[in-house]
Design an enzyme around this catalytic site. Structure first.
Site, PDB file in Angstrom:
ATOM      1  N   TYR B 136       0.790  -1.282  -0.072  1.00 20.65           N
ATOM      2  CA  TYR B 136      -0.012  -0.206   0.000  1.00 20.65           C
ATOM      3  C   TYR B 136       0.974   1.234   0.027  1.00 20.65           C
ATOM      4  O   TYR B 136       1.930   1.303   0.941  1.00 20.65           O
ATOM      5  CB  TYR B 136      -0.970  -0.063   0.860  1.00 20.65           C
ATOM      6  CG  TYR B 136      -1.905   1.129   1.119  1.00 20.65           C
ATOM      7  CD1 TYR B 136      -3.171   0.892   0.517  1.00 20.65           C
ATOM      8  CD2 TYR B 136      -1.638   2.499   1.422  1.00 20.65           C
ATOM      9  CE1 TYR B 136      -4.176   1.825   0.428  1.00 20.65           C
ATOM     10  CE2 TYR B 136      -2.414   3.378   1.089  1.00 20.65           C
ATOM     11  CZ  TYR B 136      -3.778   3.359   0.735  1.00 20.65           C
ATOM     12  OH  TYR B 136      -4.746   4.107   0.480  1.00 20.65           O
ATOM     13  N   GLN B 197     -11.026   0.293   0.556  1.00 18.55           N
ATOM     14  CA  GLN B 197     -11.304  -0.390  -0.786  1.00 18.55           C
ATOM     15  C   GLN B 197     -10.140  -1.271  -1.168  1.00 18.55           C
ATOM     16  O   GLN B 197     -10.242  -2.117  -1.683  1.00 18.55           O
ATOM     17  CB  GLN B 197     -12.119   0.483  -1.737  1.00 18.55           C
ATOM     18  CG  GLN B 197     -11.483   1.479  -2.152  1.00 18.55           C
ATOM     19  CD  GLN B 197     -11.433   2.596  -1.344  1.00 18.55           C
ATOM     20  OE1 GLN B 197     -11.878   2.554  -0.197  1.00 18.55           O
ATOM     21  NE2 GLN B 197     -11.437   4.234  -1.885  1.00 18.55           N
ATOM     22  N   ASN B 220      -3.463   6.011   5.881  1.00 21.73           N
ATOM     23  CA  ASN B 220      -4.249   6.782   7.054  1.00 21.73           C
ATOM     24  C   ASN B 220      -5.165   5.781   7.726  1.00 21.73           C
ATOM     25  O   ASN B 220      -4.989   4.547   7.755  1.00 21.73           O
ATOM     26  CB  ASN B 220      -5.263   7.785   6.425  1.00 21.73           C
ATOM     27  CG  ASN B 220      -6.323   7.025   5.560  1.00 21.73           C
ATOM     28  OD1 ASN B 220      -6.635   5.986   5.460  1.00 21.73           O
ATOM     29  ND2 ASN B 220      -6.720   8.115   4.388  1.00 21.73           N
ATOM     30  N   SER B 243       6.144   8.662  13.961  1.00 25.30           N
ATOM     31  CA  SER B 243       7.437   8.879  13.853  1.00 25.30           C
ATOM     32  C   SER B 243       8.103   9.318  15.149  1.00 25.30           C
ATOM     33  O   SER B 243       7.628  10.433  15.659  1.00 25.30           O
ATOM     34  CB  SER B 243       8.019   9.226  12.847  1.00 25.30           C
ATOM     35  OG  SER B 243       9.435   8.766  12.481  1.00 25.30           O
ATOM     36  N   GLN B 265      12.489  14.666  12.485  1.00 25.39           N
ATOM     37  CA  GLN B 265      11.464  13.594  12.616  1.00 25.39           C
ATOM     38  C   GLN B 265      10.265  14.556  13.012  1.00 25.39           C
ATOM     39  O   GLN B 265       9.031  14.365  12.489  1.00 25.39           O
ATOM     40  CB  GLN B 265      11.634  13.024  14.197  1.00 25.39           C
ATOM     41  CG  GLN B 265      12.418  11.812  14.269  1.00 25.39           C
ATOM     42  CD  GLN B 265      12.278  10.866  12.894  1.00 25.39           C
ATOM     43  OE1 GLN B 265      11.051  10.246  12.951  1.00 25.39           O
ATOM     44  NE2 GLN B 265      13.071  10.713  11.795  1.00 25.39           N
ATOM     45  N   HIS B 268       7.724  15.453  10.144  1.00 19.11           N
ATOM     46  CA  HIS B 268       6.864  14.310   9.354  1.00 19.11           C
ATOM     47  C   HIS B 268       5.475  14.897   9.868  1.00 19.11           C
ATOM     48  O   HIS B 268       4.514  15.088   9.147  1.00 19.11           O
ATOM     49  CB  HIS B 268       7.117  12.982  10.178  1.00 19.11           C
ATOM     50  CG  HIS B 268       8.215  12.359   9.466  1.00 19.11           C
ATOM     51  ND1 HIS B 268       7.864  11.795   8.093  1.00 19.11           N
ATOM     52  CD2 HIS B 268       9.310  11.964   9.525  1.00 19.11           C
ATOM     53  CE1 HIS B 268       9.045  11.292   7.721  1.00 19.11           C
ATOM     54  NE2 HIS B 268       9.999  11.425   8.699  1.00 19.11           N
ATOM     55  N   GLU B 333      11.897   4.258  18.262  1.00 20.38           N
ATOM     56  CA  GLU B 333      11.884   3.775  16.729  1.00 20.38           C
ATOM     57  C   GLU B 333      13.526   4.097  16.379  1.00 20.38           C
ATOM     58  O   GLU B 333      13.905   3.453  15.428  1.00 20.38           O
ATOM     59  CB  GLU B 333      10.600   4.435  16.070  1.00 20.38           C
ATOM     60  CG  GLU B 333      10.997   4.020  14.478  1.00 20.38           C
ATOM     61  CD  GLU B 333       9.796   5.300  13.747  1.00 20.38           C
ATOM     62  OE1 GLU B 333       9.686   6.395  14.272  1.00 20.38           O
ATOM     63  OE2 GLU B 333       9.497   4.828  12.365  1.00 20.38           O
ATOM     64  N   HIS B 334      13.626   5.451  16.406  1.00 19.30           N
ATOM     65  CA  HIS B 334      15.035   5.746  15.767  1.00 19.30           C
ATOM     66  C   HIS B 334      15.771   6.170  16.945  1.00 19.30           C
ATOM     67  O   HIS B 334      15.646   6.970  17.572  1.00 19.30           O
ATOM     68  CB  HIS B 334      14.847   7.119  15.061  1.00 19.30           C
ATOM     69  CG  HIS B 334      14.123   6.893  13.515  1.00 19.30           C
ATOM     70  ND1 HIS B 334      12.881   7.368  13.638  1.00 19.30           N
ATOM     71  CD2 HIS B 334      14.490   6.010  12.471  1.00 19.30           C
ATOM     72  CE1 HIS B 334      12.269   6.752  12.504  1.00 19.30           C
ATOM     73  NE2 HIS B 334      13.420   6.286  11.604  1.00 19.30           N
ATOM     74  N   ASP B 367      16.808   7.140   6.516  1.00 18.88           N
ATOM     75  CA  ASP B 367      15.255   7.150   5.743  1.00 18.88           C
ATOM     76  C   ASP B 367      15.529   6.663   4.285  1.00 18.88           C
ATOM     77  O   ASP B 367      14.503   6.103   3.654  1.00 18.88           O
ATOM     78  CB  ASP B 367      14.968   8.363   5.859  1.00 18.88           C
ATOM     79  CG  ASP B 367      14.400   8.609   7.287  1.00 18.88           C
ATOM     80  OD1 ASP B 367      14.131   7.616   8.145  1.00 18.88           O
ATOM     81  OD2 ASP B 367      14.181   9.942   7.846  1.00 18.88           O
ATOM     82  N   GLU B 421      -2.327 -36.857  28.346  1.00 22.22           N
ATOM     83  CA  GLU B 421      -3.193 -35.675  28.106  1.00 22.22           C
ATOM     84  C   GLU B 421      -4.611 -36.462  27.683  1.00 22.22           C
ATOM     85  O   GLU B 421      -5.513 -35.712  27.054  1.00 22.22           O
ATOM     86  CB  GLU B 421      -2.654 -35.138  26.846  1.00 22.22           C
ATOM     87  CG  GLU B 421      -1.384 -34.048  27.243  1.00 22.22           C
ATOM     88  CD  GLU B 421      -0.852 -33.424  26.198  1.00 22.22           C
ATOM     89  OE1 GLU B 421      -1.127 -33.297  24.991  1.00 22.22           O
ATOM     90  OE2 GLU B 421       0.075 -32.624  26.637  1.00 22.22           O
ATOM     91  N   HIS B 426      -3.718 -40.112  19.381  1.00 19.10           N
ATOM     92  CA  HIS B 426      -2.582 -39.674  19.152  1.00 19.10           C
ATOM     93  C   HIS B 426      -1.482 -40.640  19.641  1.00 19.10           C
ATOM     94  O   HIS B 426      -0.487 -41.223  18.977  1.00 19.10           O
ATOM     95  CB  HIS B 426      -2.293 -38.515  20.131  1.00 19.10           C
ATOM     96  CG  HIS B 426      -2.694 -37.188  19.663  1.00 19.10           C
ATOM     97  ND1 HIS B 426      -3.924 -36.667  19.466  1.00 19.10           N
ATOM     98  CD2 HIS B 426      -1.915 -35.962  19.159  1.00 19.10           C
ATOM     99  CE1 HIS B 426      -4.220 -35.588  19.240  1.00 19.10           C
ATOM    100  NE2 HIS B 426      -2.989 -35.058  18.741  1.00 19.10           N
TER     101      HIS B 426
END
Lengths: 435, 435
Positions: B136, B197, B220, B243, B265, B268, B333-334, B367, B421, B426
């Site tokens: 995506y 969709q 989003n 981020s 950062q 963003h 994250e970074h 990046d 068991e 089995h």
């Protein structure tokens, strides 16, 4: 005299084969609104009221009232006592299984690595174990010591520092084999709580239960719904559907063996799915006859019968090629290749949780002691997921250390691309390092 | 004259430091009821009406009306044309970045393995790529060509046979850099659809869009909600939060560099989180001064200012040890280690998505073009998850092939454990193979 067993029979030559197969495989686990609401309430209560809420839910759902939360923790001595109390053969079997699982999973350990480029820039990947992992173990009848081994041993091999096990003990009833398995696996702490309240305690932490990084292990619909809800706050393993086996047989294995292999999935529960694929129509008849002969001798006859009636299939294909095609389409959790030379075709299996090769390799061996994990992707999810393994308890950090020269060169490229994305702070941060 | 920039300042010696830090880090992405309902409806429509539903939603949400679904597919020629149309420096930068990402990710390829025990039993793990993956890519302003490379190249390296990209083109507006990046990455098919969709089309398949095994890539709230809903039908990557960057600095790096790294950062979005940790109080003052000096020069000044005001922190710690403690607590994250000898302490970093070591390694290099992936775990999820990698596009099948002797020995152990068991099918399946 047993009633005849009705099992769906399909052939790939019939017009609507694909549609029939799709219908048979269709499975959707749905948490209805009332389950979702109950679980969300439990999560909320435990998040905000900690130990007290867990104690209340344990009293309500597990009929286990304690005056103090410490009574819901089980000591290491108690685990050792459970192990010491086992009959010798059971203890030896558990220890052998744990040892084989450990040896196999050690091969999955991933090391850190790095490499240095000509200008001195170093790139790599640092692999680290998670700090703390929670293992959910169901209580009561479905309490499986093998499941404790399969979840805890890989975490231990990965180097997880602390393994917290939760296991409900409804009405105070404990399963000694489960406790013994926890002892052998090196579980660090055990709390006798279960349900969504146990998942919440592990995910958010309470005054007594420490917060974990990941929760693994099977559970009922409340446990599964709670795990899905806390995903993101902690990691979780897959939400498992009913167990399945697909046996591909060339017709040269004892049909009683194949019937019993199918039963070994069917006995798990009514929704379990046993499927046989063969290009030998008369062999399929023989297996059907074995099923009818053996079914009345089974302890779990009614469960097996329901599974066979509603979820099983005997599928006749043209040849081995078509059998492999059907196999990849199903992407089974367990695949038995009961054929002459399985090694020669195993690379054509693109999707399967575990592959049991040859006539001797009963799927049940893999459930207990062969070594590989028995926590496997169900319902076709082998298309995109893997058996539980050491890799599920390790995580990676990228490493980047640029030399002055490397940063200068890379800075030029980064600057062009960042400006192409209108991210000028990125560009200027890179440009500062250009000589 | 710019207004002074208000940034939270913390020291580990203050009484309520932990509480303040927790508040600052708190982040919960919530899909409200109306988003959930809208997404569930879209998923349902696309599942049942395929192409037609996707065309309707694309007309409604992206103001893009087509007479036939084929007009929503973009040809390979069109991608090549986008690449050929780029200015030379952009094309070279994209190609260099893709090549470096490819080389780095090739080190992540995991081979199949197996071993044979003394009695002839073979155990192993077969590693296979997924068949088909969906990427995506957001449309409009937030369309990042680097994101195409970071998602598609690892899939290609893993050996995924078919990569399907979806990218909305609202009102027909396309981003040439994104198409060029798709061409370079070897994306196989591109559909100009987006939103829930597009996720539904990839997850369920339509008459034209083939069903994929996994969906990756940012989007989003509608895209994120749809991905969470189809998880289980297909695999998904993590749902990303805003981020973040954590810079640990010993006070010896140019404060302008550090300020710009924090900006990279912050630019963003308003929710992005830049944090500086240092044991040098006067250096923190210098960075604050650099921030105030540089902020008015930034194209995205207002976004950066909002991020600094609401989400940033300048944290004073006692020493390097305490800086590492705070770092592991945040699990960023970074992480930039802007210090003298980062290699000597990197193994003490237990949780971070990517670690940028030394003063020259601006996070922005990672990046775009250093090689490692820029899709990284956010919001503390580095405690249990990893950068996107080749391993996200491979999956494993366990291999078990018992010799007659092996099956006989293992059968004894399996039988004991299965009977423990109460799973007698089995047990009997294993016992058939005991000599």
């Amino acid at each position: 005299m047993s009633s005849p067993v009705s099992i769906t029979r399909l052939t790939t030559t019939q017009d609507n084969f694909n549609q029939q197969l799709d219908q048979l495989l269709a499975w959707e686990a749905v948490s209805d609104t009332s389950v979702n609401e109950a679980v969300n309430d439990i999560l909320h209560q435990v998040k905000h009221h900690g130990d007290k809420a867990v104690m209340e839910f344990t009293a309500r759902f597990d009929r286990l009232e304690v005056a103090d939360f410490s009574q819901l923790e089980m000591s290491q001595e108690r685990l050792q006592q459970a192990l010491d109390g086992l009959p010798d053969d059971q203890r030896r079997a558990l220890e052998l299984a744990a040892e084989r699982v450990r040896v196999y999973h050690e091969k999955q350990l991933q090391p850190s690595w790095n490499y240095t480029e000509a200008d001195g820039t170093m790139l790599g990947q640092q692999v680290m174990p998670m700090d703390r992992v929670g293992v959910y173990v169901p209580g009561g009848k479905a309490a499986y010591p093998s499941s404790v081994l399969m979840n805890a041993v890989p975490a231990k091999v990965a180097g997880v520092k602390e393994i917290i096990m939760v296991v409900p003990t409804p009405g105070g009833e404990v399963n000694e084999l489960v406790l013994a398995a926890a002892c052998i696996s090196g579980v660090d702490r055990v709390f006798t709580v279960g349900g969504a309240q146990a998942v919440a305690a592990l995910a958010y932490g309470t005054e007594t239960v420490p917060q974990v990084d990941k929760i693994v292990g099977p559970g009922n619909i409340f446990v599964a719904t709670a795990k899905r809800a806390v995903f993101g706050t902690v990691g979780i393993d897959m939400i498992a559907g009913p167990s399945e086996i697909l046996v591909v047989c060339d017709g040269k294995t004892d049909p009683d063996w194949i019937a019993m292999d199918l039963f070994s999935q069917a006995e798990h529960d009514e929704d379990a799915q046993p499927i046989l694929v063969s290009w030998d129509a008369s062999f399929i008849d023989q297996v059907q006859a074995s099923i009818e002969k053996l079914l009345p001798t089974m302890e779990r006859e009614s469960i097996i019968q329901a599974s066979l009636r509603d979820r099983a299939a005997l599928i006749q294909v043209k040849d081995l090629d078509e059998a492999l095609e059907v196999t990849n389409r199903i992407a089974p959790e367990h695949l038995e290749l009961s054929i002459d030379d399985p090694m020669s075709i195993v690379e054509r299996i693109r999707h399967a949780g575990a592959i049991f090769m040859g006539r001797y390799t009963a799927e049940a061996l893999g459930d207990y002691c062969a070594g590989p994990n028995h926590v496997l992707p169900t319902s076709g999810t082998a298309r995109f997921s893997s058996p539980l393994g050491v890799y599920d308890f390790q995580k990676r950090s990228s490493l980047i250390m640029c030399s002055a020269d490397g940063a200068s060169e890379l800075g030029k490229t980064a600057s062009i691309l960042a400006r192409g994305e209108s991210l000028t702070a990125h560009a200027r941060s890179a440009e500062y390092r250009i000589k």
